[in-house]
Design an enzyme around this catalytic site. Structure first.
Site: not given
Ligand code: ITT
Length: 212
Positions: A78, A189
């Site tokens: 997350d 991260h």
């Molecule tokens: P899952 O929960 O299925 O893993 P998700 O896209 O919903 O997929 P998250 O709830 O963890 O994942 O939300 C993460 C969001 O944060 C992601 O959609 C991006 O918008 C942002 N994010 C996370 N890591 C990133 C990265 O390395 N580079 C750019 N944006 C990132």
């Protein structure tokens, strides 16, 4: 960096359907030899409701629910972007910043609009990542990584995903989206959280990793 576990024959489910996130996790863990599936291999696995107030709550929930459903060790990520001048937004709502079902372009556009009138010097931000690894019996391990930087005016670069085109890590000039994947991984991260996981599991050994 993570070249310590050549050919570990351990099956792990990545508790995600996010293609780009999956790609990054696979790339970072490639040399560990773990066999990594994501939820496209389990189409009937119910969607996990991400209703936590913190990255940790959501990562734990995703890992535990998917491990129970698949009966395999599950690794959940997350993550999100925390922008100081926006009171920490988009934070845990990073994936849904521009509304439910919003895509990366809409979220990025909303972020750039939100900081438009803020001086560059006050655009400090950080990406956060919590990796939770759960066993079907409920055992859980957790790892954290973050990277500080700033939000720029106009998106730059075509690599990566999400907010990468707007984020420049401290001490550098390129956005994450202008970097090669391996360069991002070495400071990101996600790269840092997974390096901590690799180190801990190297100490704990393969038995722990396979939830036996
Ligand atoms: P899952 O929960 O299925 O893993 P998700 O896209 O919903 O997929 P998250 O709830 O963890 O994942 O939300 C993460 C969001 O944060 C992601 O959609 C991006 O918008 C942002 N994010 C996370 N890591 C990133 C990265 O390395 N580079 C750019 N944006 C990132």
């Amino acid at each position: 960096m993570l070249k310590i576990w050549k050919h570990l024959p351990v099956k792990i489910v990545l508790a995600t359907r996010n293609k780009k996130k999956t790609e990054e996790i696979r790339r970072i863990l490639a040399d560990t030899g773990m066999e990594l599936f994501n939820l496209t291999a389990f189409p009937a696995c119910p969607e996990v409701l991400e209703d936590g107030q913190t990255f940790t709550e959501n990562a734990d929930k995703k890992a535990l629910e998917v491990a129970r459903y698949t009966q395999l060790p599950a690794l959940a990520d997350d993550s999100g972007l925390v922008v100081d001048c926006l009171g920490g937004a988009p934070g845990v709502w990073s994936a849904r910043y521009a509304g439910p079902g919003a895509d990366d372009a809409a979220n990025l556009n909303k972020l750039l609009q939100a900081v438009r009138n803020v001086p560059l010097a006050e655009r400090s931000a950080r990406f956060e990542c919590v990796i939770s690894m759960a066993c079907p019996d409920g055992r859980l391990r957790r790892f954290h990584g973050s990277v500080s930087g700033r939000i720029i005016d106009e998106p730059r670069g075509g690599n990566g995903f999400g907010y990468d085109p707007a984020f420049v890590p401290d001490g550098l000039q390129q956005t994450f989206a202008e970097m090669a994947g391996e360069q991002k991984d070495s400071i990101s991260h996600r790269g840092r959280a997974l390096a901590a996981l690799a180190e801990a599991l190297q100490t704990a050994g393969e038995k722990n990793l396979s939830c036996e």
